[in-house]
Design an enzyme around this catalytic site. Sequence first.
Site, PDB file in Angstrom:
ATOM      1  N   SER A 143      37.392   1.689  33.547  1.00  0.00           N
ATOM      2  CA  SER A 143      37.780   1.277  32.336  1.00  0.00           C
ATOM      3  C   SER A 143      39.666   1.205  33.623  1.00  0.00           C
ATOM      4  O   SER A 143      40.013   1.629  33.964  1.00  0.00           O
ATOM      5  CB  SER A 143      38.699   2.531  31.478  1.00  0.00           C
ATOM      6  OG  SER A 143      39.159   2.250  30.490  1.00  0.00           O
ATOM      7  N   TYR A 156      39.296  10.963  29.640  1.00  0.00           N
ATOM      8  CA  TYR A 156      38.639  10.131  30.159  1.00  0.00           C
ATOM      9  C   TYR A 156      39.597   9.153  30.617  1.00  0.00           C
ATOM     10  O   TYR A 156      38.212   8.716  32.057  1.00  0.00           O
ATOM     11  CB  TYR A 156      39.247   8.815  29.093  1.00  0.00           C
ATOM     12  CG  TYR A 156      38.208   8.139  28.664  1.00  0.00           C
ATOM     13  CD1 TYR A 156      37.127   7.419  28.298  1.00  0.00           C
ATOM     14  CD2 TYR A 156      39.316   6.912  29.143  1.00  0.00           C
ATOM     15  CE1 TYR A 156      36.542   6.090  28.438  1.00  0.00           C
ATOM     16  CE2 TYR A 156      38.288   5.586  29.394  1.00  0.00           C
ATOM     17  CZ  TYR A 156      36.689   4.823  28.863  1.00  0.00           C
ATOM     18  OH  TYR A 156      36.525   4.162  28.684  1.00  0.00           O
TER      19      TYR A 156
END
Length: 248
Positions: A143, A156
């Site tokens: 990501s 995350y």
Amino acid sequence: MADSTGKVALITGANGALGHAIALRLLEDGWRLALHFRTRGEEASRLADQIRGAGGECCVVQGDVRVAEDVVRMVAEVNRALGPISLLVNNAGVVRDRMLWKQTEEDWDTVVDTSLKGAWLMARASIDSMRERRWGRVVNISSIVGAMGNLGQTNYAAAKAGLLGLTRSLAREVARANITVNAICPGFMDSPMVAGVPEEAKRQLLEKIPLGRFGEREAVGEGVAFLAGRGGDYITGQVLHINGGMYM
């Protein structure tokens, strides 16, 4: 390139928006598809029906990528249904967003174990058959947050950044077996997660994207297909950023 009988791809988190786009793009290139889900099996089943309706071959496997026994079982199920895995797409991930001082240990473990430990377990279970056949592809879906960080996403960001380190190290370990390992870092895509963001926050995000728009999830499918195909044959240990210029 793997021949048509060896083109078996396992996509984790295939019932999500990105997993769906990746599966449909790989179908175009003749891959036989194994669709993984942990929950929301009806979405994986609908995708499987769509693939079969288009003339593709697929199977659906359920399990938790955080659990070694589940991972080993799922890989065995794919082997029986479609054959040995030639392409592993580690796409499964979850979010538990909140500022660090509000995060719980469970928030950390759930996110890191799904994105990072899950990818490690899946690769460990899949890589031996690739080494035996001396051909394989691993694509890890990281990501933009793993590259640049983001408020409320320390868990995350850590998981997705760790996935980049796993990518580079594994690429070195398996290169002599003609296996490539790469990562894709999507930016903010046109997905249900972005759709749920308040309008003012969306406007602020768009101001940070040089191309001035959210990405289409199909772009991630194109990236996976490229890295898994002839174009990616001499590319390994690399990170493909698909983010409209938000991070350079």
